[in-house]
Design an enzyme around this catalytic site. Sequence first.
Site, PDB file in Angstrom:
ATOM      1  N   GLU A  61     -16.922 -36.260  79.568  1.00 54.54           N
ATOM      2  CA  GLU A  61     -17.754 -35.753  80.660  1.00 54.54           C
ATOM      3  C   GLU A  61     -19.114 -36.440  80.757  1.00 54.54           C
ATOM      4  O   GLU A  61     -19.711 -36.810  79.750  1.00 54.54           O
ATOM      5  CB  GLU A  61     -17.957 -34.252  80.463  1.00 54.54           C
TER       6      GLU A  61
ATOM      7  N   LYS B 155     -22.753 -35.561  82.180  1.00 54.73           N
ATOM      8  CA  LYS B 155     -23.650 -34.542  82.739  1.00 54.73           C
ATOM      9  C   LYS B 155     -25.031 -34.706  82.130  1.00 54.73           C
ATOM     10  O   LYS B 155     -25.178 -35.016  80.951  1.00 54.73           O
ATOM     11  CB  LYS B 155     -23.113 -33.136  82.509  1.00 54.73           C
TER      12      LYS B 155
ATOM     13  N   LYS C  55     -16.393 -32.008  88.692  1.00 50.52           N
ATOM     14  CA  LYS C  55     -16.751 -30.738  88.060  1.00 50.52           C
ATOM     15  C   LYS C  55     -17.843 -30.095  88.914  1.00 50.52           C
ATOM     16  O   LYS C  55     -18.970 -30.568  88.972  1.00 50.52           O
ATOM     17  CB  LYS C  55     -17.276 -31.068  86.665  1.00 50.52           C
TER      18      LYS C  55
ATOM     19  N   GLU D 131      -9.459 -23.433  85.978  1.00 53.68           N
ATOM     20  CA  GLU D 131     -10.132 -22.960  84.772  1.00 53.68           C
ATOM     21  C   GLU D 131     -10.073 -21.440  84.640  1.00 53.68           C
ATOM     22  O   GLU D 131     -10.387 -20.705  85.575  1.00 53.68           O
ATOM     23  CB  GLU D 131     -11.593 -23.408  84.788  1.00 53.68           C
TER      24      GLU D 131
ATOM     25  N   ASN E 173     -11.620 -22.294  79.245  1.00 55.25           N
ATOM     26  CA  ASN E 173     -12.994 -22.552  78.841  1.00 55.25           C
ATOM     27  C   ASN E 173     -13.315 -21.730  77.596  1.00 55.25           C
ATOM     28  O   ASN E 173     -13.186 -20.508  77.605  1.00 55.25           O
ATOM     29  CB  ASN E 173     -13.951 -22.179  79.986  1.00 55.25           C
TER      30      ASN E 173
ATOM     31  N   GLU F  91     -11.489 -26.609  76.901  1.00 55.14           N
ATOM     32  CA  GLU F  91     -12.783 -27.065  77.402  1.00 55.14           C
ATOM     33  C   GLU F  91     -13.927 -26.405  76.632  1.00 55.14           C
ATOM     34  O   GLU F  91     -13.876 -25.210  76.346  1.00 55.14           O
ATOM     35  CB  GLU F  91     -12.957 -26.689  78.878  1.00 55.14           C
ATOM     36  N   SER F  92     -14.934 -27.192  76.343  1.00 58.15           N
ATOM     37  CA  SER F  92     -16.227 -26.716  75.808  1.00 58.15           C
ATOM     38  C   SER F  92     -16.215 -26.454  74.305  1.00 58.15           C
ATOM     39  O   SER F  92     -15.254 -25.930  73.748  1.00 58.15           O
ATOM     40  CB  SER F  92     -16.718 -25.440  76.505  1.00 58.15           C
TER      41      SER F  92
END
Length: 262
Positions: free
Chosen positions: A57, A59, A119, A168, A189, A219-220
């Site tokens: 990712e 960001k 995203k 998600e 997530n 994710e995350s």
Amino acid sequence: MNILEEIAFKTEKRVENLKKSVNYNAVKNNALSLANQTEPFLFEKALKKNTVAFICEIKKASPSKGIITEDFPYIDIAKEYERIGADAVSVLTEPYFFKGEPEYLKQISQNVKIPILRKDFIIDEIQIYETKLIGASGMLLICSLLDSIQLRDFINIADNLGLSCLVEAHTKEETETAVNANARIIGVNNRNLKTFDVDIKNSINLRKYVPSDIIYVSESGINSREQIKELEKNNVNAVLIGETFMKSKNKADELAFLKGLK
């Protein structure tokens, strides 16, 4: 008002401004025309592997961490991800809380060949057509922002454009909603978008509610080889990792470490 509600409120205003600044029918027709010229569903094709696929990712900031990196050469970062073997790139395009821009994704799409996930907080179909026009191969749809009818409708619109949807979820109920909406990619997530607490076990615990023919993404909060091995053991197909890579001084070493090559 929790953070997710704040983001949704800001996104509604952003969509209103977008609709005032462009001709909806022109955006839709241009996106459908582009769909006839591009290979469909590249994002999901990239995730169909025998090993865990890595979505890296890009960001600059997040609501939970603030500014992650002041230095933000987003095109160079995307090129580096491609060079070191990322299967896909995820790009934040939400401007207020994540300091992203649709223009970042557009420029990145002109400089790399690997698929790009948009995203953002998609709440209106005009954003789906915009997603196609800026060069994404896929987009994020968040169950907690959409009802089941919207979710199904948005997936159908995306299908007509050849866009993959990473749907998600965070709870058992949302996971079941994603399955019932015919999602082909479901991402769980590990971060609670209302409290921002992170628990890697969330994606492991919800795995059993998703059929094996659906691509399953964690994710995350992923930052160690041990976590990757645990996810792999629980039949997770792909991981989406942002902050770990964005903070890393050597992204090639970081990816090699997470893949177990170092």
